[in-house]
Motif scaffolding. Sequence first.
Motif, PDB file in Angstrom:
ATOM      1  N   GLY A 171      38.052  73.195  36.969  1.00 45.22           N
ATOM      2  CA  GLY A 171      38.807  74.440  36.982  1.00 45.22           C
ATOM      3  C   GLY A 171      37.988  75.656  37.341  1.00 45.22           C
ATOM      4  O   GLY A 171      38.438  76.796  37.143  1.00 45.22           O
ATOM      5  N   THR A 172      36.787  75.442  37.878  1.00 48.24           N
ATOM      6  CA  THR A 172      35.921  76.576  38.237  1.00 48.24           C
ATOM      7  C   THR A 172      36.531  77.410  39.355  1.00 48.24           C
ATOM      8  O   THR A 172      36.451  78.648  39.346  1.00 48.24           O
ATOM      9  N   PHE A 173      37.127  76.753  40.346  1.00 49.04           N
ATOM     10  CA  PHE A 173      37.742  77.461  41.475  1.00 49.04           C
ATOM     11  C   PHE A 173      39.254  77.275  41.384  1.00 49.04           C
ATOM     12  O   PHE A 173      39.808  76.262  41.812  1.00 49.04           O
ATOM     13  N   ASP A 174      39.915  78.251  40.845  1.00 43.79           N
ATOM     14  CA  ASP A 174      41.337  78.160  40.544  1.00 43.79           C
ATOM     15  C   ASP A 174      42.185  78.003  41.802  1.00 43.79           C
ATOM     16  O   ASP A 174      42.261  78.915  42.628  1.00 43.79           O
ATOM     17  N   GLY A 175      42.784  76.821  41.955  1.00 42.84           N
ATOM     18  CA  GLY A 175      43.743  76.614  43.038  1.00 42.84           C
ATOM     19  C   GLY A 175      43.139  76.407  44.408  1.00 42.84           C
ATOM     20  O   GLY A 175      43.871  76.281  45.391  1.00 42.84           O
ATOM     21  N   VAL A 176      41.806  76.358  44.543  1.00 44.46           N
ATOM     22  CA  VAL A 176      41.180  76.124  45.847  1.00 44.46           C
ATOM     23  C   VAL A 176      41.419  74.674  46.270  1.00 44.46           C
ATOM     24  O   VAL A 176      41.256  73.748  45.473  1.00 44.46           O
ATOM     25  N   ARG A 177      41.797  74.471  47.514  1.00 45.22           N
ATOM     26  CA  ARG A 177      42.068  73.136  48.033  1.00 45.22           C
ATOM     27  C   ARG A 177      40.893  72.657  48.885  1.00 45.22           C
ATOM     28  O   ARG A 177      40.533  73.299  49.858  1.00 45.22           O
ATOM     29  N   THR A 222      27.802  83.200  50.489  1.00 44.52           N
ATOM     30  CA  THR A 222      26.998  82.160  49.858  1.00 44.52           C
ATOM     31  C   THR A 222      27.909  81.163  49.153  1.00 44.52           C
ATOM     32  O   THR A 222      29.118  81.377  49.037  1.00 44.52           O
ATOM     33  N   VAL A 223      27.299  80.078  48.657  1.00 49.93           N
ATOM     34  CA  VAL A 223      28.083  79.079  47.940  1.00 49.93           C
ATOM     35  C   VAL A 223      27.888  79.223  46.429  1.00 49.93           C
ATOM     36  O   VAL A 223      28.133  78.275  45.672  1.00 49.93           O
ATOM     37  N   ALA A 224      27.451  80.391  45.977  1.00 48.87           N
ATOM     38  CA  ALA A 224      27.390  80.656  44.532  1.00 48.87           C
ATOM     39  C   ALA A 224      28.805  80.469  43.962  1.00 48.87           C
ATOM     40  O   ALA A 224      29.794  80.775  44.644  1.00 48.87           O
ATOM     41  N   PRO A 225      28.921  79.946  42.755  1.00 49.04           N
ATOM     42  CA  PRO A 225      27.892  79.698  41.745  1.00 49.04           C
ATOM     43  C   PRO A 225      27.321  78.278  41.764  1.00 49.04           C
ATOM     44  O   PRO A 225      26.729  77.848  40.776  1.00 49.04           O
TER      45      PRO A 225
END
Length: 260
Positions: A171-177, A222-225
């Motif tokens: 659930g770190t990236f909410d709703g990202v596909r 960037t690709v943080a976190p």
Amino acid sequence: MLKQIICCASLLVVALPAASSALAQPFVPVESYNRTRPDFENRLPLCVIPNSPTLVRDREVATELAHVLLLEPEIVEMDVNIELLDNEGLWPSILVHLAEKCVGVMGVQIVPGEITPDWMTLSRPYFEAPYVLLTRDDEIEDLTDLAPGTRLGVPLYSPIDADIMLAIAAGTFDGVRRLPYDRPELMVSLMEAGELDAAIVWQPHLDRPALQSGDFYSHQGTVAPLERDTRAVAVLMRTQDQMLRTMIDQAIDAVETETP
């Protein structure tokens, strides 16, 4: 993991290169290659992988390593058709080349935490570059800025793909596909067709001719976190060549020390 990554780095992933302990020495009929490597005398033959994203850098470093070791550089482009690889990937070809044509293969990816198979060993890294996030939105600086529903292209069979899947599941990236792609050229086509809103790519891939236009993105973030935000490559050698590996490691250290 290493077999999958190598199969794809040239496409690297191929993406080249870390390994899994489950990966045994690839099967190659012993009658199909010389089991006694020739005497290369004062030459240092190092193989490079066709279509590798680090090919230019691999050639440069291979030459520098030979000079540091007071040997004559010899760059051997692997004789392999990337388009015709089977499920064994590059491994049979690598085994044959290490037996007959070169003492090491440049551009192999290092994945921290992975265990290399018994038959191979990796030098210390000689090149490292970041993953970047490509978008058309100048306000997106990292992955946390992606809106729910964002269609995110991720390089298939890469360590960062596994990290993205874990982050999405947590659930770190909410709703990202997550939409995986197997080669950078496909990612470009999907971005241009509007089927991807953003994409993660290893920075050296941006030097490929098909990615030079820049029309498919206008901003790099960037690709943080994510903690695994870079990829390093090394020289792959046979385990039995431990003395050579020590020499190569020392030469890499010398090259890095001399580089301004």
